[in-house]
Design an enzyme around this catalytic site. Structure first.
Site, PDB file in Angstrom:
ATOM      1  CE  LYS A 144      -3.873  -2.187   0.203  1.00 34.48           C
ATOM      2  NZ  LYS A 144      -4.164  -3.374   0.521  1.00 34.48           N
TER       3      LYS A 144
HETATM    4  C1  LIG Z   1      -4.217  -5.135  -0.257  1.00 35.44           C
HETATM    5  C2  LIG Z   1      -3.566  -5.992  -0.229  1.00 35.44           C
HETATM    6  C3  LIG Z   1      -3.372  -7.043  -0.760  1.00 35.44           C
HETATM    7  C4  LIG Z   1      -5.034  -6.752  -2.005  1.00 35.44           C
HETATM    8  O1  LIG Z   1      -4.592  -5.649  -2.772  1.00 35.44           O
HETATM    9  P1  LIG Z   1      -5.796  -5.703  -4.027  1.00 35.44           P
HETATM   10  O2  LIG Z   1      -5.662  -4.236  -4.559  1.00 35.44           O
HETATM   11  O3  LIG Z   1      -7.113  -4.836  -2.943  1.00 35.44           O
HETATM   12  O4  LIG Z   1      -6.661  -6.438  -4.393  1.00 35.44           O
HETATM   13  C5  LIG Z   1      -2.395  -8.111  -1.146  1.00 35.44           C
HETATM   14  N1  LIG Z   1      -2.100  -8.566  -0.147  1.00 35.44           N
HETATM   15  C6  LIG Z   1      -1.646  -7.407   1.012  1.00 35.44           C
HETATM   16  C7  LIG Z   1      -0.507  -7.410   1.832  1.00 35.44           C
HETATM   17  C8  LIG Z   1      -2.523  -6.259   1.102  1.00 35.44           C
HETATM   18  O5  LIG Z   1      -1.581  -4.981   2.063  1.00 35.44           O
END
Ligand SMILES: *Cc1c(COP(=O)(O)O)cnc(C)c1O
Length: 495
Positions: free
Chosen positions: A112
């Site tokens: 993120k």
């Molecule tokens: C948010 C997240 C995901 C999923 O990603 P999306 O874009 O919501 O599909 C997968 N792994 C981790 C560690 C995340 O923080």
């Protein structure tokens, strides 16, 4: 070329990139999409000589066409700096026949950070550009990682306030500790008695609530979103796919133009949608492999064309993927429907009213770029153990889901194309699940003992983000039921 943005639910909407970033979600409840996806205007060879920051500019300038060169470059250099613990920003690691694209080197050790370290800068630049005097209030629902990354990005940013809602019993202990210790007078962290979908629905309802909007405006506030529905998050995520491809080319692991596969551990469908946009921009990606955990609503959708969220919500060891309503899938559905907002709106209405929609056979044709599968809890743990024992490389639980799905894909298809597995979190963020996968007897140890032990066995330095919370004080204690979310917001803002 000037790119304008429209809504997936109302064809009459037409806004600039900065307006789309400011609003987050269209007033009709739809998501902003570019009217056309721009094509890369530099060669793969040229890209292979670029730094992460240069690649970011080459990609983002094509989407954010109402930003000046200086504005965009300032945003990029403020975001991708020493907050990351490696100058490469997103390194590729080769292990057991695949390449892991490590997207967890930012401030909160999950992917993120790739988008949320730049979003506050894009937002404040957008506010200036549109002469917005209101204070921007960021509302965020989190399955665990977005929350901390958004808090870190927006803490003490002038002209903004940020509220984060997380499922009180649905995140890892380290994820929770990271959030509730957040400093910054403009931050508010709230545990919801419910799951992520309830938190996300609550946030979407507040965005759509015009009375609330009016009340806030009278006090000089307006909402925006840091969730992956914001186009200002999606666009920065396209960058690392281009960068990964260019990196493989530069290391002569692939030929110029050779197609690769990507495997993405998926929840809200934002990350894999960014990969799809990269493909549409001309990046040679063959298959987009969508990996789910036991909440396998997307796998079922790819198999049958029917999206059905009516099922029990599973709490898994990969909580950031514990999602039954994948918001960003709407952008794909819209495209499969021939960019027809009316058709898409009908599917989404059906989803809201019945929890189900079914796409047509013609639309399913467009899904051929994708492959979906899932990994069970047991398979996920097995992947972590096996890869560690074979190579010494330790995956987090989300990346292990992706790795497990890649194994199934190879068995089913015998496809030998070079493959990038997107590594979305540091194993230090999910230490207990990771360590007990390797050896169940670790479960007797305390959280931070496990951190030290992981550092030892993986031969990896403990990330700053973990060191910081060892002794940090808990600053946020608020909890509420989902229907009380608007009250919590108003109380925080003194409205
Ligand atoms: C948010 C997240 C995901 C999923 O990603 P999306 O874009 O919501 O599909 C997968 N792994 C981790 C560690 C995340 O923080």
């Amino acid at each position: 070329m000037n790119i304008m943005y429209t809504s997936t639910r109302d064809a009459s909407v037409k806004v600039t990139a900065s307006q789309a970033i400011l609003k987050g979600l269209s007033a009709d409840g739809g998501l902003f999409v570019p009217e056309q996806v721009p094509v890369l205007d530099v060669s793969l060879k040229e890209l292979s000589a670029m730094t992460y920051q240069e690649t970011a500019y080459a990609v983002m300038k094509l989407f954010l066409t109402d930003f000046t060169e200086q504005e965009l470059k300032d945003c990029i250099s403020a975001a991708y700096d020493s907050k990351f613990d490696t100058a490469q920003i997103a390194p590729l690691v080769s292990a057991d026949g695949a390449y892991y694209l490590e997207l967890f080197h930012g401030a909160t050790i999950a992917f993120k950070d790739m988008a949320l370290s730049i979003l506050p800068h894009l937002l404040t630049a957008s506010a200036k550009k549109n002469h917005v005097d209101n204070e921007i209030v960021i509302l965020t629902a989190t399955s665990g990682d977005t929350g901390k990354a958004a808090l870190a990005g927006f803490a003490d940013v002038a002209g903004t306030k940020i509220l984060v809602f997380y499922p009180k019993n649905g995140v890892s202990p380290i994820q929770e500790k990271q959030m509730v210790t957040q400093k910054g007078a403009n931050t508010c962290v709230v545990g919801i008695h419910g799951n992520f979908d309830e938190a996300q629905t609550g946030v979407k309802q507040m965005f759509a609530d015009q009375t609330l909007e009016q009340e806030l405006a009278e006090h000089g506030y307006q909402f925006s979103s840091a969730n992956s529905i914001n186009i200002g998050r999606l666009v920065p995520q396209i960058v690392y796919y281009v960068y990964a491809y260019a990196g493989l080319l530069e290391k002569k692991e692939i030929q110029d133009g050779e197609s690769i596969n990507v495997v993405v551990p998926t929840g809200n469908f934002g990350n894999i949608l960014a990969a799809y946009y990269a493909k549409l921009m001309g990046l040679p990606i063959a298959k987009l492999i969508c990996a789910s955990n036991e909440n396998k609503v997307l796998y079922d959708f790819f198999e049958t064309g029917r999206y059905d969220k009516n099922r029990a919500f599973q709490l898994t060891s990969s909580p950031s993927m514990d999602i039954l309503i994948s918001s960003n899938l709407e952008r794909l559905i819209y495209r499969l429907a021939g960019n027809d907002a009316q058709k898409n709106a009908a599917f989404m209405k059906s989803l809201t009213e019945t929890g189900v929609y079914e796409i047509t056979d013609a639309m399913r044709e467009g899904l051929q770029d994708f492959y979906g599968n899932y990994a069970s809890e047991e398979e996920t743990a097995q992947v972590i153990k096996e890869l560690y024992e074979k190579t010494g490389y330790v995956l987090d639980t989300h990346t292990a889901v992706a790795s497990g799905v890649y194994k199934k894909y190879k068995e089913q298809t015998a496809d030998t194309a070079k493959t990038v597995i997107v590594s979305t979190a540091s194993p230090f963020k999910f230490t207990r699940s990771v360590m007990t996968a390797i050896d169940p007897s670790y479960d007797a140890k305390g959280d931070f003992e496990l951190v030290d032990e992981l550092s030892r066995i993986a031969n990896r330095k403990i990330p700053q983000a973990i060191e910081q919370i060892r002794t940090a004080e808990v600053l946020h204690h608020t909890e509420c039921d989902a229907p009380q979310m608007p009250e919590v917001v108003k109380r925080f803002l003194n409205v």
